[in-house]
Design an enzyme around this catalytic site. Sequence first.
Site, PDB file in Angstrom:
ATOM      1  N   GLU A   1      -5.242   0.862   7.842  1.00  0.00           N
ATOM      2  CA  GLU A   1      -6.095   0.024   6.913  1.00  0.00           C
ATOM      3  C   GLU A   1      -5.078  -1.015   6.595  1.00  0.00           C
ATOM      4  O   GLU A   1      -5.461  -1.936   5.989  1.00  0.00           O
ATOM      5  CB  GLU A   1      -7.446   0.953   6.795  1.00  0.00           C
ATOM      6  N   ILE A   2      -4.727   0.035   5.943  1.00  0.00           N
ATOM      7  CA  ILE A   2      -3.675  -0.939   4.369  1.00  0.00           C
ATOM      8  C   ILE A   2      -2.874  -2.292   5.115  1.00  0.00           C
ATOM      9  O   ILE A   2      -2.700  -3.024   4.382  1.00  0.00           O
ATOM     10  CB  ILE A   2      -3.064   0.467   4.121  1.00  0.00           C
TER      11      ILE A   2
END
Length: 405
Positions: A58-59
């Site tokens: 997700e980062i």
Amino acid sequence: MYFLSCLLLYLIALPLLCITAFRAKHRDSIPARFSPFQALKKLEKSPNLWFHACSYGEIRSLEPLLKALDSKPYTILITTITHTGFNEAKRLYANRQDSSLCVMVRYLPFEIFLPFWAKNLHEIQALIVTEAELWKMLFYVAKSHNARTLLINARISQRSLKRYQRFKGFYQSIFAFVDEVLAQSSVDKERLESLGAKNVSSFGNLKMLNTPTLSATYTKPNRPIFCAASTHKGEEKLILESFQALCANTQSQENTPQETPLLLIAPRHPERFKEVYELTQSFFQTTLFSQHKLESNAQAIVIDTLGELNNLYAISDVVILCGSFMLNIGGHNPLEPAFFHTKLISGEHIFNQYALFESVENYVLIPPQSLQDTLSRWQELPKSSIKLDLAHKLTTLIQKIENAN
């Protein structure tokens, strides 16, 4: 009531948290999230934009957004939960000399500590949260400062939907603090709305905004190249048997040796490189990519190094995207091979990738028993492509974030 419940849960779990903190992968994240001495540590500056993402993947998905904001004088807070996510956020975004952004990276404190961050948020304009990170206090704290709140890249899997529905009232109370939701797919949109989400639109997966790049450029051998990408246990044998039939058919047509197809087989997990190499040797003359790259007359090459798939997609005629011929994996990302206009074949079990496949044209979904026939007519298959204007999608998302100001 919710705060008191979280406090009680914290006190009950505290002994286990102390034990878990001794594990290498939790040594930093557990104290940072659950120790009052670290979780309550003041932010260096009050952020304008607050991005929260769970972990490494997700980062990484935030990268095109942060790049698009590079020239803006924003102060940005990025929070995450996992050790790998924190390190990747630090590597990608913190202390960059070529950016006007001021980026702070922190672990997200547990719910009972978040209200104490309120004094650090007097300049907050927008909170942007990814996927299913539905922390009630996170949204509450942002809304208490009149920040606009967005849930992006949101998804609810079929497997987890029943669990969410059992606590529908609780999730409705969270969505009351969420101004806008950008779902990965139309199916996710319907599921999120059934849980009480409002102002929901089907936007697509953030992964589509990450343009594939090459880390190396290889000269394409004068042979048709078939790349079996991200294979899992049980799929290699299916592919090898189907490719064996293709090679037999090719030889019966008296093609020249240069036209003999070449199979590149890339196992998903590095610990299986040796196992897959030995299996492939039982079918074909086989070499390892780490030893010979593509300079080999072998019929098959096992890709035993990481980070090469985009480089290989760029020279492949056909990509067999795996993790999709087995029941419980859910498929892998089709955008990368589609970006290079390969002929794209996948199994039917793509439940984790529906949103990404919606963004691709001219792929072929087949059951395992159809792979041999599909490979035999590979020249008739259309070339895949990405059907979205990705620049426009990125601009739209940035506008949504900046309009929150």
